[in-house]
Design a protein around this motif. Sequence first.
Motif, short mmCIF file in Angstrom:
data_model
loop_
_atom_site.label_atom_id
_atom_site.label_comp_id
_atom_site.label_asym_id
_atom_site.label_seq_id
_atom_site.Cartn_x
_atom_site.Cartn_y
_atom_site.Cartn_z
N LEU A 54 0.82 -1.21 0.00
CA LEU A 54 0.00 0.00 0.00
C LEU A 54 0.86 1.27 0.00
O LEU A 54 0.41 2.32 -0.45
N ASP A 55 2.08 1.17 0.53
CA ASP A 55 2.96 2.33 0.55
C ASP A 55 3.35 2.77 -0.86
O ASP A 55 3.84 3.88 -1.05
N LYS A 80 3.37 5.97 9.54
CA LYS A 80 4.78 6.19 9.23
C LYS A 80 4.96 6.62 7.78
O LYS A 80 5.87 7.38 7.46
N ASN A 81 4.09 6.16 6.92
CA ASN A 81 4.20 6.48 5.50
C ASN A 81 3.53 7.80 5.14
O ASN A 81 3.87 8.41 4.12
N GLY A 88 -1.40 14.30 2.89
CA GLY A 88 -2.11 13.26 3.61
C GLY A 88 -3.15 13.80 4.58
O GLY A 88 -3.06 14.94 5.06
N THR A 89 -4.15 12.99 4.87
CA THR A 89 -5.15 13.29 5.90
C THR A 89 -5.35 12.07 6.77
O THR A 89 -5.55 10.96 6.26
N VAL A 90 -5.27 12.25 8.08
CA VAL A 90 -5.58 11.19 9.04
C VAL A 90 -6.95 11.51 9.62
O VAL A 90 -7.14 12.53 10.26
N LEU A 91 -7.91 10.63 9.37
CA LEU A 91 -9.28 10.85 9.82
C LEU A 91 -9.62 9.86 10.93
O LEU A 91 -9.72 8.65 10.69
N PHE A 92 -9.78 10.37 12.14
CA PHE A 92 -10.17 9.53 13.27
C PHE A 92 -11.69 9.38 13.29
O PHE A 92 -12.41 10.37 13.19
N PHE A 119 8.78 11.29 13.42
CA PHE A 119 8.06 11.71 12.23
C PHE A 119 7.43 13.07 12.48
O PHE A 119 6.72 13.27 13.48
N ALA A 120 7.70 14.00 11.58
CA ALA A 120 7.02 15.29 11.63
C ALA A 120 5.56 15.08 11.23
O ALA A 120 5.25 14.22 10.39
N VAL A 121 4.67 15.85 11.83
CA VAL A 121 3.24 15.74 11.51
C VAL A 121 2.88 16.89 10.57
O VAL A 121 2.70 18.03 11.01
#
Length: 263
Positions: A54-55, A80-81, A88-92, A119-121
């Motif tokens: 998937l990476d 991490k990727n 990118g978007t991280v959706l909780f 890892f920088a956010v």
Amino acid sequence: MPQIPIYVDSPLATKATRVFAKHHKELEEGAVLMRGLKSRHLHFTETREQSIALDRVQGFHIVIAASGMCDAGRIRHRLKNWLWRDEGTVLFTGFQAVGTLGRILQDGAKSVRIQGEEFAVRARIRSLDLYSGHADGTELRDWIKERLPIRHQLFLVHGEEAAMQGLAARLAGIVDAQNVLRPELDEGFVLTATGAQHLATPKLPRLPGEQVARLDWHNDASRLFLDINDALLSSLDEKARRVLIRRLQKALRNGEEVPTRPQ
């Protein structure tokens, strides 16, 4: 919306989805669910190799991964990727408990450590606060009302302090306040036919009540490691970095305070 590839990157979620598909006729809008599951844009990873691949996926896509609070599972590899990428978007889609990586990200951390790496956010961090299978405060209150009368004690043992206080307030007039108990860590009770009996606990609790479900020294240590790395990366040259390292080593030996940036 355009056609979007969606990858379910969780063996457990894949198995659970098969159960829902098998019994879709018993679900509300089960036919809609099956149309979605039959989409050629929906993919399930089975093996570790498929997950790693998937990476390398190009273009806009969605990955659904576990665990919900980011403390284990394949989600950590996805983070991490993607965390360091602006696109990118991280959706909780669920609650993030205090002290978990999910909560740390949700609270606006600029950098995090995952499996020993920093890892920088830079990705956008977003949340949906209504997407949960748990009952909310009103539903819990109604569930308790259906079981009245409650002759003895009602224990509130799950949730952060503010949430338990809120539920206790909702129960005012339904359950006698003195019968609503919120045990502290290491408290013990014996449940009898005449009610709960408190056990004597001669030993002190492992943690003071105010420290339960709070960030601890592990979080402070992670923050320190990130600060040290930031200081080293922001140093002007090799000499400045060596000076900072020597100061840190000296501080560890002597127990003195040291600045996070070279002077």
